[in-house]
Design an enzyme around this catalytic site. Sequence first.
Site, PDB file in Angstrom:
ATOM      1  N   TRP A  53       0.834  -1.209   0.000  1.00 35.68           N
ATOM      2  CA  TRP A  53       0.000   0.000   0.000  1.00 35.68           C
ATOM      3  C   TRP A  53       0.862   1.249   0.000  1.00 35.68           C
ATOM      4  O   TRP A  53       0.506   2.247  -0.630  1.00 35.68           O
ATOM      5  CB  TRP A  53      -0.997  -0.017   1.160  1.00 35.68           C
ATOM      6  CG  TRP A  53      -1.994  -1.129   0.998  1.00 35.68           C
ATOM      7  CD1 TRP A  53      -2.127  -2.238   1.774  1.00 35.68           C
ATOM      8  CD2 TRP A  53      -2.976  -1.251  -0.045  1.00 35.68           C
ATOM      9  NE1 TRP A  53      -3.132  -3.039   1.278  1.00 35.68           N
ATOM     10  CE2 TRP A  53      -3.667  -2.458   0.168  1.00 35.68           C
ATOM     11  CE3 TRP A  53      -3.334  -0.466  -1.140  1.00 35.68           C
ATOM     12  CZ2 TRP A  53      -4.699  -2.911  -0.674  1.00 35.68           C
ATOM     13  CZ3 TRP A  53      -4.353  -0.908  -1.976  1.00 35.68           C
ATOM     14  CH2 TRP A  53      -5.025  -2.108  -1.744  1.00 35.68           C
ATOM     15  N   ASP A 101      -1.376   6.796   6.333  1.00 39.00           N
ATOM     16  CA  ASP A 101      -2.470   5.921   5.906  1.00 39.00           C
ATOM     17  C   ASP A 101      -2.747   4.976   7.081  1.00 39.00           C
ATOM     18  O   ASP A 101      -1.940   4.110   7.395  1.00 39.00           O
ATOM     19  CB  ASP A 101      -2.025   5.125   4.668  1.00 39.00           C
ATOM     20  CG  ASP A 101      -3.071   4.105   4.229  1.00 39.00           C
ATOM     21  OD1 ASP A 101      -4.124   3.979   4.888  1.00 39.00           O
ATOM     22  OD2 ASP A 101      -2.823   3.422   3.208  1.00 39.00           O
ATOM     23  N   LYS A 121     -12.533  -1.488   7.468  1.00 35.80           N
ATOM     24  CA  LYS A 121     -11.878  -2.438   8.383  1.00 35.80           C
ATOM     25  C   LYS A 121     -12.345  -2.168   9.814  1.00 35.80           C
ATOM     26  O   LYS A 121     -13.085  -2.967  10.368  1.00 35.80           O
ATOM     27  CB  LYS A 121     -10.364  -2.352   8.246  1.00 35.80           C
ATOM     28  CG  LYS A 121      -9.938  -2.741   6.803  1.00 35.80           C
ATOM     29  CD  LYS A 121      -8.588  -2.232   6.475  1.00 35.80           C
ATOM     30  CE  LYS A 121      -8.252  -2.133   5.007  1.00 35.80           C
ATOM     31  NZ  LYS A 121      -8.516  -3.270   4.165  1.00 35.80           N
TER      32      LYS A 121
END
Length: 361
Positions: free
Chosen positions: A102, A172, A196
């Site tokens: 990511w 992030d 999530k």
Amino acid sequence: MKRAYNFNAGPSALPMEVLEKAQSELLDFENTGMSVMELSHRSKEYENVHHTAAQLLRDLLNIPEDYDVLFLQGGASLQFAMIPLNFLDEGKVANYILTGSWSEKALKEAKFIGKTAIAGSTKESNYTFIPDISSLQYNEHDSYVHLTSNNTIFGTQWHTYPSVSHAPLIVDMSSDILSRPLPVKSFDLIYAGAQKNLGPSGVTVVIIRKELLKRNVDHVPTMLRYQTHAEKQSLYNTPPTFGIYMLKEVLQWLKNIGGTEQIAERNQTKANLIYGAIDESEQFYKGHATKESRSLMNVTFTLPTEELTQQFLSEAKEKGFVGLNGHRSVGGCRASIYNGVPVEACEALADFMHSFYQTHR
Ligand SMILES: Cc1ncc(COP(=O)(O)O)c(C=O)c1O
């Protein structure tokens, strides 16, 4: 009805209480005679949901007054592009700490916009650990520094954050926001896709220091400016109303159970159960992450052979465990144990891991 033991990496398990509340209000939200999905986003009932969600997030994370809370769309992936579009100045550098796929994807988007640098990377070890803070290399021309707090695919997590003062620090936090208390002031911008720890997919939460909103962004299209959304309290255009309603319910649930300190304890208990099963197996299960860098959200491991891994996954499936396959780019197994995964699911998985090990050691 039997609920699955859901270890999906995202979208992932939501607290049962939240789902039941949403079910009970689905057809008639607060005597409006309609679902929250059918309300105008300009109605007072919806506005109340919207602002309550933002306030709950502020309360749970102790977000200071000089930060704004935004609800955006496009997932964390759109943030990868919005960040350099808004903050990467000409002649300056966007500096990324690479700790997994990511962060690589975030860097890739910045490259479309301007100059980039890599402050540190653990790619050579296949991202088994988080770099030593003292090894990170900054640049006086940094427009900002970016890191990924939890690496969903490799199963590593920052346990101490670097302190960065020469440029804004952007993080992030898609896969560990609200899993533990958070020093908001250490960061200038925090972003997370909701699917999530926060709710269903479709909402992206951004917590941004107001100072960053004062920059000139005349070159940036309207929808891609943080300013646009901050000025209109995330109601510039139609927000994902149902997702924000669910977010509010998840935040209320977290507040009711005691907030981030309480959930951090629960998450540690869950992680101990599964890492315990790995550590007691004499290398039968092999964790991908080094011990110091282990994620409390995504536990990644392999078995001695690919054949045993497949057998483990297929027996687990038969027993009702869902989502244990590792990410398609790395293989192996991964148990994602976000806030909504109950301790009992982790106990059941640890028991299964022990008995599979006893049979196949
Ligand atoms: C750490 C991290 N960042 C970004 C993303 C991408 O998020 P989205 O699908 O919301 O764009 C994910 C998705 O799993 C992630 O785990």
